[in-house]
Motif scaffolding. Structure first.
Motif, short mmCIF file in Angstrom:
data_model
loop_
_atom_site.label_atom_id
_atom_site.label_comp_id
_atom_site.label_asym_id
_atom_site.label_seq_id
_atom_site.Cartn_x
_atom_site.Cartn_y
_atom_site.Cartn_z
N TRP A 192 0.83 -1.21 0.00
CA TRP A 192 0.00 0.00 0.00
C TRP A 192 0.87 1.26 0.00
O TRP A 192 0.61 2.21 -0.74
CB TRP A 192 -0.93 -0.03 1.21
CG TRP A 192 -1.66 1.25 1.50
CD1 TRP A 192 -1.48 2.09 2.56
CD2 TRP A 192 -2.72 1.84 0.72
NE1 TRP A 192 -2.34 3.14 2.50
CE2 TRP A 192 -3.12 3.02 1.38
CE3 TRP A 192 -3.35 1.47 -0.47
CZ2 TRP A 192 -4.13 3.85 0.89
CZ3 TRP A 192 -4.37 2.30 -0.97
CH2 TRP A 192 -4.74 3.47 -0.29
N VAL A 193 1.90 1.25 0.83
CA VAL A 193 2.80 2.41 0.87
C VAL A 193 3.48 2.62 -0.48
O VAL A 193 3.57 3.74 -0.99
CB VAL A 193 3.85 2.24 1.99
CG1 VAL A 193 4.87 3.39 1.95
CG2 VAL A 193 3.18 2.17 3.36
N LYS A 194 3.94 1.54 -1.08
CA LYS A 194 4.58 1.64 -2.40
C LYS A 194 3.60 2.13 -3.45
O LYS A 194 3.95 2.95 -4.33
CB LYS A 194 5.14 0.28 -2.82
CG LYS A 194 6.31 -0.19 -1.98
CD LYS A 194 6.74 -1.59 -2.42
CE LYS A 194 7.84 -2.16 -1.57
NZ LYS A 194 8.22 -3.54 -1.98
N GLU A 195 2.37 1.63 -3.40
CA GLU A 195 1.35 2.06 -4.37
C GLU A 195 1.07 3.55 -4.26
O GLU A 195 0.95 4.25 -5.27
CB GLU A 195 0.06 1.27 -4.13
CG GLU A 195 -1.11 1.71 -5.01
CD GLU A 195 -2.41 1.03 -4.62
OE1 GLU A 195 -3.48 1.59 -4.93
OE2 GLU A 195 -2.35 -0.06 -4.01
N ARG A 196 0.98 4.04 -3.04
CA ARG A 196 0.60 5.44 -2.84
C ARG A 196 1.78 6.40 -2.93
O ARG A 196 1.62 7.53 -3.39
CB ARG A 196 -0.08 5.58 -1.47
CG ARG A 196 -1.37 4.81 -1.31
CD ARG A 196 -2.43 5.30 -2.29
NE ARG A 196 -2.67 6.72 -2.12
CZ ARG A 196 -3.15 7.52 -3.07
NH1 ARG A 196 -3.42 7.03 -4.27
NH2 ARG A 196 -3.35 8.80 -2.82
N ARG A 197 2.96 5.97 -2.49
CA ARG A 197 4.11 6.87 -2.47
C ARG A 197 4.99 6.70 -3.70
O ARG A 197 5.66 7.64 -4.13
CB ARG A 197 4.93 6.64 -1.19
CG ARG A 197 4.20 6.88 0.10
CD ARG A 197 3.68 8.29 0.23
NE ARG A 197 4.79 9.26 0.24
CZ ARG A 197 4.63 10.57 0.09
NH1 ARG A 197 3.43 11.08 -0.12
NH2 ARG A 197 5.67 11.36 0.13
#
Length: 288
Positions: A192-197
């Motif tokens: 999720w962090v990789k997807e958003r950031r």
């Protein structure tokens, strides 16, 4: 002049005042431990149930130019974190407005999961940000009930129905199972962090996803947040004519009545007390 004439004379001014009103940045407070089951002792908690109405109101402003998330949370339930974040993205896509997330004292674990729902993430230099990991905590009460001569009776169909029962001794195989579950949740959090950031991240997975927490200033260097700033400061620069409208999530009834900490049955006291201690422990891990 008749009443009708007076109203007719004022009508153009009223219409003009309404049309001249400026844009709105709607802010939603996401403060507290993230949990699907708030207890009467909890003063502030975050769940899909408590924030849904506030999110809906925020995105319904007819003069809306952006939605701000004011986050102060040590984390909590991963599913609730994901559900709320997905709802924010769904509403943002529908209304086609940017979402600005502001990390206040603490945006850790599930709190940072929520922050990543923002198109841009800001923090104060002294904010604590990150803790991208998974933790499970509880109490082992088997020694306590033995001390008071209490007999625990549990009957199951299925050998794994009482894994990690707090009233039974801990088993190594149950701990191993829990670690495997945590690893799966950890991977989903990191994804999720990789997807958003995305390309904004400026460190390796081992550096970012090891459960460490950083100050807001360091989080900027790591790419976990976009910059240092507060709601009013950022809005004043980005939308100088905008009005800030805060939408408050629902609070538990006892908290609204100023009775947080009350319990209705003596039998509930131990469970509620332990839940309150666990909530307090989530904050105290970060010195808050």
């Amino acid at each position: 002049m008749s009443v009708t004439d007076k109203i007719a004379a004022r009508l153009p001014k009223i219409v003009s005042e309404r049309t001249e009103r400026g844009p709105v940045v709607a802010a939603v407070r996401l403060h507290g431990v993230i949990t699907p089951t708030p207890t009467p002792m909890a003063r502030n908690t975050i769940s899909m149930q408590t924030v849904e109405s506030a999110l809906t109101r925020a995105f319904e402003h007819d003069r809306l130019v952006a939605v701000a998330l004011l986050i102060n949370s040590p984390g909590g339930a991963p599913t609730q974190s994901a559900l709320i974040s997905e709802r924010i993205r769904e509403l943002a896509a529908k209304k086609k407005v940017p979402v600005l997330a502001f990390c206040e004292d603490l945006a850790a674990s599930g709190g940072y999961w929520l922050a990543c729902a923002g198109d841009e993430v800001y923090a104060h230099g002294t904010s604590l940000v990150g803790s991208i990991g998974v933790v499970s905590a509880g109490f082992g009460l088997n020694g306590l009930i033995e001390r008071y001569g209490v007999e625990r009776r549990v009957h199951t169909a299925g050998e794994n129905k009482v894994r990690l029962d707090p009233f039974s001794p801990e088993k190594p195989e149950d701990v191993e199972w829990l670690k495997g579950l945590q690893a799966q949740l950890h991977d989903q959090f990191a994804d999720w962090v990789k997807e958003r950031r995305g390309a904004k991240l400026k460190a390796t997975d081992d550096e970012l996803f090891n459960g460490e927490v950083w100050t807001g200033a360091k989080a900027v260097e790591l790419g976990l947040v976009d910059g240092l700033g507060t709601l009013r400061g950022v809005v004043a620069k980005r939308y100088p004519d905008a009005e800030i409208a805060v939408a408050e999530p629902r609070r538990p009834l006892l908290a609204r009545l100023g009775l947080a900490g009350a319990t209705t049955r003596s039998g509930d006291f131990l469970v509620e007390g332990l839940a309150a201690l666990e909530e307090r422990a989530r904050w105290s891990r970060f010195g808050l």
